[in-house]
Design a protein around this motif. Structure first.
Motif, mmCIF file in Angstrom:
data_model
loop_
_atom_site.group_PDB
_atom_site.id
_atom_site.type_symbol
_atom_site.label_atom_id
_atom_site.label_comp_id
_atom_site.label_asym_id
_atom_site.label_seq_id
_atom_site.Cartn_x
_atom_site.Cartn_y
_atom_site.Cartn_z
ATOM 1 N N ALA A 1 -47.265 14.986 1.961
ATOM 2 C CA ALA A 1 -47.794 13.629 1.761
ATOM 3 C C ALA A 1 -48.951 13.603 0.768
ATOM 4 O O ALA A 1 -49.855 14.436 0.821
ATOM 5 C CB ALA A 1 -48.246 13.039 3.097
ATOM 6 N N ASN A 2 -48.884 12.645 -0.134
ATOM 7 C CA ASN A 2 -49.936 12.411 -1.130
ATOM 8 C C ASN A 2 -50.263 13.607 -2.019
ATOM 9 O O ASN A 2 -51.293 13.617 -2.678
ATOM 10 C CB ASN A 2 -51.231 11.912 -0.463
ATOM 11 C CG ASN A 2 -51.030 10.548 0.150
ATOM 12 O OD1 ASN A 2 -50.374 9.682 -0.438
ATOM 13 N ND2 ASN A 2 -51.541 10.357 1.358
ATOM 14 N N ALA A 3 -49.399 14.585 -2.017
ATOM 15 C CA ALA A 3 -49.612 15.692 -2.948
ATOM 16 C C ALA A 3 -49.275 15.196 -4.344
ATOM 17 O O ALA A 3 -48.459 14.292 -4.520
ATOM 18 C CB ALA A 3 -48.730 16.876 -2.571
ATOM 19 N N HIS A 4 -49.916 15.798 -5.324
ATOM 20 C CA HIS A 4 -49.731 15.364 -6.709
ATOM 21 C C HIS A 4 -49.421 16.592 -7.567
ATOM 22 O O HIS A 4 -50.223 17.513 -7.654
ATOM 23 C CB HIS A 4 -51.020 14.677 -7.198
ATOM 24 C CG HIS A 4 -50.840 13.982 -8.509
ATOM 25 N ND1 HIS A 4 -51.863 13.314 -9.137
ATOM 26 C CD2 HIS A 4 -49.773 13.848 -9.305
ATOM 27 C CE1 HIS A 4 -51.422 12.807 -10.281
ATOM 28 N NE2 HIS A 4 -50.158 13.123 -10.406
ATOM 29 N N GLY B 1 -43.198 14.244 1.343
ATOM 30 C CA GLY B 1 -44.163 13.464 2.123
ATOM 31 C C GLY B 1 -44.416 12.100 1.515
ATOM 32 O O GLY B 1 -44.239 11.883 0.316
ATOM 33 N N GLN B 2 -44.860 11.188 2.353
ATOM 34 C CA GLN B 2 -45.162 9.845 1.867
ATOM 35 C C GLN B 2 -46.205 9.899 0.751
ATOM 36 O O GLN B 2 -47.201 10.615 0.836
ATOM 37 C CB GLN B 2 -45.680 8.991 3.018
ATOM 38 C CG GLN B 2 -46.037 7.582 2.581
ATOM 39 C CD GLN B 2 -46.231 6.641 3.763
ATOM 40 O OE1 GLN B 2 -46.171 7.044 4.923
ATOM 41 N NE2 GLN B 2 -46.461 5.370 3.467
ATOM 42 N N GLY B 3 -45.971 9.160 -0.294
ATOM 43 C CA GLY B 3 -46.963 9.051 -1.364
ATOM 44 C C GLY B 3 -47.029 10.255 -2.293
ATOM 45 O O GLY B 3 -47.909 10.325 -3.144
ATOM 46 N N HIS C 1 -36.427 12.152 -3.983
ATOM 47 C CA HIS C 1 -37.399 11.292 -3.291
ATOM 48 C C HIS C 1 -36.978 11.203 -1.827
ATOM 49 O O HIS C 1 -35.940 10.619 -1.512
ATOM 50 C CB HIS C 1 -37.406 9.886 -3.893
ATOM 51 C CG HIS C 1 -38.042 9.803 -5.247
ATOM 52 N ND1 HIS C 1 -39.305 9.291 -5.441
ATOM 53 C CD2 HIS C 1 -37.604 10.163 -6.477
ATOM 54 C CE1 HIS C 1 -39.606 9.329 -6.746
ATOM 55 N NE2 HIS C 1 -38.585 9.859 -7.394
ATOM 56 N N GLU C 2 -37.790 11.782 -0.960
ATOM 57 C CA GLU C 2 -37.458 11.743 0.465
ATOM 58 C C GLU C 2 -38.476 10.937 1.252
ATOM 59 O O GLU C 2 -38.156 10.316 2.261
ATOM 60 C CB GLU C 2 -37.388 13.166 1.026
ATOM 61 C CG GLU C 2 -36.266 13.983 0.405
ATOM 62 C CD GLU C 2 -36.329 15.451 0.828
ATOM 63 O OE1 GLU C 2 -37.151 15.798 1.702
ATOM 64 O OE2 GLU C 2 -35.550 16.242 0.259
ATOM 65 N N GLY C 3 -39.741 10.975 0.812
ATOM 66 C CA GLY C 3 -40.791 10.252 1.531
ATOM 67 C C GLY C 3 -40.926 8.831 1.004
ATOM 68 O O GLY C 3 -40.492 8.518 -0.105
#
Lengths: 427, 253
Positions: free
Chosen positions: A236-239, A262-264, A289-291
């Motif tokens: 989530a929210n990893a960039h 993860g989301q985001g 795209h899974e999250g």
């Protein structure tokens, strides 16, 4: 001997070099069995339609031994040091301690760490398109494991050096960023020659809120064969900011697969491939795209000169539960000669309604109006052409945020473009 | 009498099957400004393009001497290095090549051609900045892509800036005044005036008298249907402004 027999033969002969520490024996055998089952991609195999796999029909898979004498060969290949970066050098897939920073410095950068158990399971599957990762697993002589929870700047130089006989090089990297970690990783593939293939693997896991700026520069010699696989998973929210620059190699194939789990989670991917002669550069990217609210942004550029061939496939899949996904793909190719070929394939598979997606792919020749404009100002015809080729990939270059590295990459690019003197003052 | 800087004799040019220039005769001596006027589609831009060496035009007859040498035998880039400059009607946007680089590369190409050393980076910047001031252009333009995202007026000013940096012997300015508001027109005109010198010539290709209010021409030529149908002094431009082209076209036909 056919492909399967050669695999088995070379593997059996190399057993003493293949440590469990690099890849556990059971995993090696499983990889070998799976690869044997999949076999070499055929001519009609869509995942490899544009790749040049001919060198594989005669290549030896045996891992190259450690070269006896490194200093003189390495001197010409090692790029200048970058301030603030820990350096780690792999020669023929093995850590070369004499050319890397001290063990303490490497440890401080997270090199040699033990990865969490979740690592392997988190990675995207190995599909038929990523099958050469199996070759790496079966034959890897070393594995560079990097794990960090903090801020790290690391440069990994993967150098392939010729031995007395045909042999392969298997650089293998595993990168795990703990939640909130922030890493800049420069990964370069250098050296190589016609007699030995390089089969590289890089696996990446980004924990929640982690950021990885990952520069991958392939600048192997122009007769080298490179089979590369990158798999990454983002929590989530990893960039993940990924740059793929393919300047060298006679036959190069890179398979990239990224899970936005993860989301985001966000992927920004910039890539440029530049070829001349009869070289063939093939890049196949698959983004999943899974999250929810995940985002991917891809900017891919190809410049094919003479009789070279470049292909870029970019497949984006948005799963049914990945609402709010945002995907952008921009693929552009420039063909500068009649015999050159570029194949750009943006692909989208969307299983939810709640999505923003855009994609474009165009291939063309040099713009005659631009060319005339430059000539009308007195520039040499060759300089003007090179300048426009340069301009074509300038978008990708400008996204290299680190000035010192950008300069090195630009110089490497200009050198490959063959009119270094005229273009140098651009930089 | 000295040889004109530019001497065009019976120049005939085709694009495909269409003869766009049907026997042009024109002499432009050094030190003079000539205006070429004419209705749309008369061949004005074709003439500019042919002089600069743009591909796509076939010269079927006649000759062009520039400084006494056969201009048409030279590729476009050599014409530029010999001191021929075309100010484009539609300057081309080249994202990824910055203005400063183009200016310097162009200047150095000309200097190498004259066996002069390349311009020092410091001197170059000083030169460009002084010219930019004259053209009322912000220095930030230097680091931007060539004409990238420039307004119409900015593009025209950038053409004149390039001209002022390169200091050509012959500048052919193709409708440099079109699309300019009054203030921009004055700036562009001032830039052109700066270039006037006894050893240089300027050819203004234009639709309108208004640029000529600021840059007084020595000669005015009317180009119609691929031929120069009338030449005269500055008063001809004023007459055209008043009467249009029809009276001349009727005469010519």
């Amino acid at each position: 001997m056919n492909f399967a027999q050669r695999l088995q033969h070379d593997h059996a002969a190399a057993l003493s070099l293949l440590s469990d520490a690099a890849v556990p024996s059971a995993a090696r055998h499983a990889a070998l069995a799976r690869l044997t089952e999949l076999g070499l991609p055929g001519l009609r195999d869509d995942d490899f339609r544009y790749a040049n796999l001919r060198p594989l029909s005669r290549a030896s898979f045996a891992p190259a031994p450690e070269p006896a004498e490194l200093a003189s060969q390495l001197a010409a290949l090692l790029p200048a040091r970058l301030d603030g970066y820990t350096r780690c050098v792999l020669v023929n897939g093995r850590l070369a301690t004499a050319y890397s920073d001290s063990a303490a410095a490497l440890a401080a950068a997270g090199v040699g760490a033990t990865l969490n158990d979740s690592f392997e399971a988190s990675l995207p599957d190995i599909g038929p398109a990523e099958r050469f990762d199996l070759l790496n697993q079966a034959f890897a002589t070393d594995c560079l494991r990097i794990s960090s929870a903090g801020a790290v700047r690391l440069e990994v130089l993967c150098i392939s050096l010729a031995g007395a006989t045909d042999a392969a090089s298997y650089p293998r990297l595993q990168v795990q960023l703990q939640p909130g970690a922030d890493m800049t990783l420069i990964e370069r593939h250098l050296g190589g020659n016609a007699s030995g293939i390089t089969v590289s693997t890089c696996n990446v896991q980004l924990g929640r809120d982690a950021q990885l700026q990952h520069y991958r520069l392939q600048d192997l010699s122009l007769d080298a064969t490179w089979l590369d696989t990158l798999r990454a998973t983002l929590d989530a929210n990893a960039h993940y900011r990924l740059s793929l620059l393919a300047l060298g190699g006679g036959a190069a194939r890179s398979s990239v697969r990224v899970r936005l789990a993860g989301q985001g989670a966000r992927l920004m991917l910039n890539g440029a491939s530049l070829a001349d002669g009869k070289r063939v550069l093939d890049t196949v990217i698959r983004v999943e795209h899974e999250g929810r609210d995940t985002r991917s942004d891809q900017l891919l550029r190809a410049v094919a000169n003479e009789q070279s061939g470049i292909s870029m496939t970019s497949r984006v899949e948005v799963s049914a539960v990945a609402g709010g996904a945002d995907s952008r793909q921009s693929l552009k190719g420039l063909i500068t000669a009649k015999g050159a070929e570029i194949n750009l394939r943006p692909q989208l598979e969307i299983l939810t309604d709640e999505v923003t997606a855009s994609h474009g792919a165009t291939t063309g020749a040099l713009d005659e109006n631009m060319l005339f404009y430059l000539l009308s100002r007195g520039l040499e015809a060759d300089t003007a052409r090179k300048l426009l080729e340069w301009a074509f990939i300038a978008d990708v270059m400008s996204r290299i945020e680190m000035p010192a590295l950008r300069r090195q990459v630009e110089m490497a690019t200009v050198t490959r473009m063959g009119n270094a003197a005229a273009l140098e003052s651009l930089l | 009498m000295t040889t004109p800087l530019l001497s065009i004799r019976d120049l005939r040019v085709r694009i495909g099957d269409r003869e766009v220039l049907q026997g042009i005769n024109l002499d432009v001596p050094a030190g003079q400004v000539h205006a070429i006027m004419g209705p749309n589609g008369s061949g004005k831009s074709s003439l500019s393009h042919v002089l600069a060496g743009k591909p796509g035009y076939t010269v079927t007859g006649g000759s062009v001497l520039f400084k006494g040498q056969d201009l048409l035998a030279l590729p476009a880039e050599e014409r530029a290095r010999e001191g021929m400059f075309l100010g484009f009607q539609y300057p081309v946007e080249i994202p990824g090549v910055n203005n400063a680089y183009l200016l310097r590369a162009a200047l150095n190409a000309a200097r190498r051609h004259r066996s002069e050393p390349e311009v020092d980076a410091f001197d170059f910047l000083a030169l460009v900045k002084s010219r930019m001031q004259l053209m009322r252009m912000d220095e930030s333009f230097l680091s931007r892509g060539v004409n990238e995202g420039f307004s119409g007026g900015e593009k025209k000013r950038n053409e004149i800036l390039q001209m002022l940096v390169l200091e050509p012997s012959l500048a052919v300015l193709d409708e440099t005044d079109s699309g300019l508001d009054i203030d921009a027109l004055k700036v562009v005109a001032a830039g052109i005036q700066t270039l006037r010198a006894p050893d240089r010539a300027i050819v203004l290709v234009t639709h309108y008298q208004r640029l000529l209010d600021h840059v007084a021409p020595d000669q005015v030529h009317v180009l119609a249907r691929g031929r120069i149908i009338k030449s005269g002094g500055p008063e001809l431009a004023l007459e055209l402004e008043r009467r249009g082209y029809d009276w001349l076209l009727d005469d010519a036909a």
